[in-house]
Motif scaffolding. Structure first.
Motif, PDB file in Angstrom:
ATOM      1  N   MET A 195       0.973  -1.182  -0.043  1.00 31.22           N
ATOM      2  CA  MET A 195      -0.028  -0.045  -0.200  1.00 31.22           C
ATOM      3  C   MET A 195       0.749   1.066  -0.010  1.00 31.22           C
ATOM      4  N   ILE A 196       0.806   2.328  -0.975  1.00 29.82           N
ATOM      5  CA  ILE A 196       1.294   3.452  -0.902  1.00 29.82           C
ATOM      6  C   ILE A 196       0.290   4.623  -1.012  1.00 29.82           C
ATOM      7  N   THR A 197       0.428   5.508  -0.063  1.00 30.34           N
ATOM      8  CA  THR A 197      -0.330   6.599   0.150  1.00 30.34           C
ATOM      9  C   THR A 197       0.102   7.801  -0.040  1.00 30.34           C
ATOM     10  N   ILE A 198      -0.400   9.079  -0.431  1.00 31.86           N
ATOM     11  CA  ILE A 198       0.226  10.293  -0.554  1.00 31.86           C
ATOM     12  C   ILE A 198      -0.631  11.337   0.049  1.00 31.86           C
ATOM     13  N   THR A 199      -0.255  12.064   0.808  1.00 33.65           N
ATOM     14  CA  THR A 199      -0.968  13.158   1.664  1.00 33.65           C
ATOM     15  C   THR A 199      -0.433  14.530   1.642  1.00 33.65           C
ATOM     16  N   HIS A 200      -1.090  15.432   1.076  1.00 32.32           N
ATOM     17  CA  HIS A 200      -0.497  16.723   0.927  1.00 32.32           C
ATOM     18  C   HIS A 200      -0.730  17.673   2.172  1.00 32.32           C
ATOM     19  N   ILE A 201       0.077  17.839   2.763  1.00 29.88           N
ATOM     20  CA  ILE A 201       0.162  18.692   4.084  1.00 29.88           C
ATOM     21  C   ILE A 201      -0.005  20.312   3.891  1.00 29.88           C
ATOM     22  N   ASP A 202       0.761  20.688   2.774  1.00 29.54           N
ATOM     23  CA  ASP A 202       1.075  22.304   2.919  1.00 29.54           C
ATOM     24  C   ASP A 202       2.097  22.596   1.781  1.00 29.54           C
ATOM     25  N   TRP A 256      21.965  12.911  -9.999  1.00 25.72           N
ATOM     26  CA  TRP A 256      22.184  11.567 -10.635  1.00 25.72           C
ATOM     27  C   TRP A 256      22.714  10.688  -9.402  1.00 25.72           C
ATOM     28  N   GLU A 257      23.067  11.136  -8.304  1.00 27.31           N
ATOM     29  CA  GLU A 257      23.743  10.461  -7.240  1.00 27.31           C
ATOM     30  C   GLU A 257      22.565   9.669  -6.476  1.00 27.31           C
ATOM     31  N   THR A 258      22.805   8.503  -6.032  1.00 29.29           N
ATOM     32  CA  THR A 258      21.816   7.605  -5.538  1.00 29.29           C
ATOM     33  C   THR A 258      21.994   7.326  -4.049  1.00 29.29           C
ATOM     34  N   PHE A 259      21.028   6.918  -3.190  1.00 32.64           N
ATOM     35  CA  PHE A 259      21.143   6.414  -1.847  1.00 32.64           C
ATOM     36  C   PHE A 259      20.201   5.445  -1.818  1.00 32.64           C
ATOM     37  N   SER A 260      20.729   4.294  -1.218  1.00 28.08           N
ATOM     38  CA  SER A 260      19.917   3.164  -1.050  1.00 28.08           C
ATOM     39  C   SER A 260      19.357   3.159   0.632  1.00 28.08           C
ATOM     40  N   ILE A 261      18.181   2.665   0.786  1.00 27.65           N
ATOM     41  CA  ILE A 261      17.710   2.319   2.029  1.00 27.65           C
ATOM     42  C   ILE A 261      17.186   0.550   1.981  1.00 27.65           C
ATOM     43  N   GLU A 262      18.590   0.173   2.073  1.00 24.58           N
ATOM     44  CA  GLU A 262      18.386  -1.549   2.026  1.00 24.58           C
ATOM     45  C   GLU A 262      17.524  -2.097   2.759  1.00 24.58           C
ATOM     46  N   ASP A 263      17.014  -1.863   3.993  1.00 21.33           N
ATOM     47  CA  ASP A 263      16.047  -2.547   4.622  1.00 21.33           C
ATOM     48  C   ASP A 263      14.747  -2.528   4.208  1.00 21.33           C
ATOM     49  N   GLN A 264      14.271  -1.194   3.323  1.00 21.69           N
ATOM     50  CA  GLN A 264      13.107  -1.130   2.863  1.00 21.69           C
ATOM     51  C   GLN A 264      13.217  -1.163   1.360  1.00 21.69           C
ATOM     52  N   HIS A 265      14.122  -1.728   0.619  1.00 20.80           N
ATOM     53  CA  HIS A 265      14.386  -1.906  -0.675  1.00 20.80           C
ATOM     54  C   HIS A 265      13.798  -0.667  -1.399  1.00 20.80           C
ATOM     55  N   ALA A 276       4.268   1.221   2.394  1.00 17.96           N
ATOM     56  CA  ALA A 276       4.215   0.206   3.513  1.00 17.96           C
ATOM     57  C   ALA A 276       4.612   0.145   4.777  1.00 17.96           C
ATOM     58  N   GLY A 277       4.085   1.621   5.176  1.00 21.10           N
ATOM     59  CA  GLY A 277       4.615   1.939   6.709  1.00 21.10           C
ATOM     60  C   GLY A 277       5.757   2.748   6.752  1.00 21.10           C
ATOM     61  N   TYR A 278       6.522   2.936   5.759  1.00 22.33           N
ATOM     62  CA  TYR A 278       7.861   3.494   5.637  1.00 22.33           C
ATOM     63  C   TYR A 278       7.508   4.861   5.340  1.00 22.33           C
ATOM     64  N   LYS A 279       7.680   6.137   6.234  1.00 22.97           N
ATOM     65  CA  LYS A 279       6.931   7.249   5.997  1.00 22.97           C
ATOM     66  C   LYS A 279       8.029   8.325   5.647  1.00 22.97           C
ATOM     67  N   ILE A 280       7.994   8.890   4.480  1.00 26.24           N
ATOM     68  CA  ILE A 280       8.736   9.967   3.767  1.00 26.24           C
ATOM     69  C   ILE A 280       7.974  11.289   3.932  1.00 26.24           C
ATOM     70  N   LEU A 281       8.600  12.347   4.477  1.00 22.99           N
ATOM     71  CA  LEU A 281       8.174  13.620   4.368  1.00 22.99           C
ATOM     72  C   LEU A 281       8.877  14.652   3.485  1.00 22.99           C
ATOM     73  N   THR A 282       8.314  15.369   2.503  1.00 23.08           N
ATOM     74  CA  THR A 282       9.110  15.971   1.447  1.00 23.08           C
ATOM     75  C   THR A 282       8.820  17.615   1.979  1.00 23.08           C
ATOM     76  N   ASP A 283       9.891  18.185   1.898  1.00 20.24           N
ATOM     77  CA  ASP A 283       9.886  19.766   2.143  1.00 20.24           C
ATOM     78  C   ASP A 283       8.913  20.430   3.107  1.00 20.24           C
ATOM     79  N   PRO A 284       9.430  19.971   4.420  1.00 20.39           N
ATOM     80  CA  PRO A 284       8.617  20.171   5.340  1.00 20.39           C
ATOM     81  C   PRO A 284       8.171  21.577   5.517  1.00 20.39           C
ATOM     82  N   THR A 285       7.189  22.308   5.586  1.00 17.30           N
ATOM     83  CA  THR A 285       6.333  23.558   5.773  1.00 17.30           C
ATOM     84  C   THR A 285       5.449  23.486   6.785  1.00 17.30           C
ATOM     85  N   ASP A 329      10.421   8.840   9.146  1.00 18.22           N
ATOM     86  CA  ASP A 329      11.552   7.876   8.932  1.00 18.22           C
ATOM     87  C   ASP A 329      12.479   8.543   7.960  1.00 18.22           C
ATOM     88  N   LEU A 330      12.165   9.435   7.100  1.00 17.29           N
ATOM     89  CA  LEU A 330      13.116  10.267   6.075  1.00 17.29           C
ATOM     90  C   LEU A 330      12.363  11.651   5.904  1.00 17.29           C
TER      91      LEU A 330
END
Length: 255
Positions: free
Chosen positions: A1-8, A104-113, A17-26, A58-59
């Motif tokens: 399950m993937i959800t996207i919620t607009h905050i502001d 183009w640089e990458t970063f992997s979060i191995e336990d979350q694939h 799947a339960g791993y929570k990513i927040l973008t540009d926190p305002t 988480d990120l």
């Protein structure tokens, strides 16, 4: 399950799947006047649609740290408490828990694939030097749960030829685009610092995402293209309009 919620503004909560990513926190309350650097001022007018706790994140994916409409006071407080922030190299110098990425640089979060790639962005008119607006990146998120393609977050950018390469490198399923046609007319006239609807359409045609989610088009006085104009413009292209989802603030979109 993937959800996207607009905050502001450009602040979006992505739950993979339960791993929570927040973008540009305002996350500040509205009403204050902010200084964004290089002579730019504006006032915040929007209310965050939901409370966000650092304990639940988480990120943080931070496209840039230098402008308050993408990283305000409460947003910084939260970012400093989460396990990891991915952002620009400049931002990483100011946040102890941040990892700076070049395009183009990458970063992997191995336990979350999860594989996260920084993408190029141009947050200024072509005739304004980059150092005045500062370094900005976008992000591509790849996950086995994104079986139809990657999730792309544009960051604050105008349309420029560097966006074309993103569509050449990745199959994009979900595109989250920062729009609003940001302008500081008393400083740089009609020069734009983010996409307007016309350039959003060009970008969509270049990247060909299966789903389009516009954000960053309301909430601040320096956003010059309002939602009704954006909607009307996108409706002129039936194929684009069919796959566009305008997020309702605080309401999760299940994908």
């Amino acid at each position: 399950m993937i959800t996207i919620t607009h905050i502001d503004t450009a602040c979006v909560l992505i739950d993979i799947a339960g791993y929570k990513i927040l973008t540009d926190p305002t996350l500040d309350a509205p009403g204050k006047l902010y200084y964004h650097g290089s002579g730019g001022f504006s006032r915040k007018t929007s209310v965050p649609a939901a409370a966000v706790s650092a304990a639940d994140i988480d990120l943080v994916l931070l496209s840039h740290h230098q402008h308050k409409d993408n990283f305000d006071r409460e947003g910084r407080k939260l970012a400093e408490q989460v396990p990891l922030v991915l952002s620009t190299r400049a931002a990483a110098k100011t946040l102890p828990n941040a990892k700076g990425l070049q395009p183009w640089e990458t970063f992997s979060i191995e336990d979350q694939h999860l594989k996260i790639t920084a993408t190029p962005a141009q947050h200024h008119p072509w005739w304004v030097p980059e150092f005045l607006a500062g370094e900005v990146i976008g992000f591509v998120i790849e996950s086995p749960l994104l079986s139809q393609g990657a999730l792309y977050i544009s960051g604050d950018t105008v349309y420029f030829k560097g966006l074309r390469e993103i569509g050449q490198r990745f199959k994009i399923d979900i595109g989250i685009f920062h729009v609003g046609a940001v302008q500081f007319r008393y400083l740089t006239g009609w020069g734009k610092y983010t996409l307007n609807s016309r350039d959003l359409l060009k970008t969509i045609h270049e990247l060909n995402p299966a789903r389009v989610i516009p954000v960053h088009f309301s909430g601040w006085t320096h956003f010059k293209e309002k939602e009704p104009v954006l909607r009307k413009s996108l409706q002129q292209d039936a194929a684009v309009w069919e796959k566009t989802i305008f997020p309702e603030p605080g309401i999760a979109i299940s994908l």
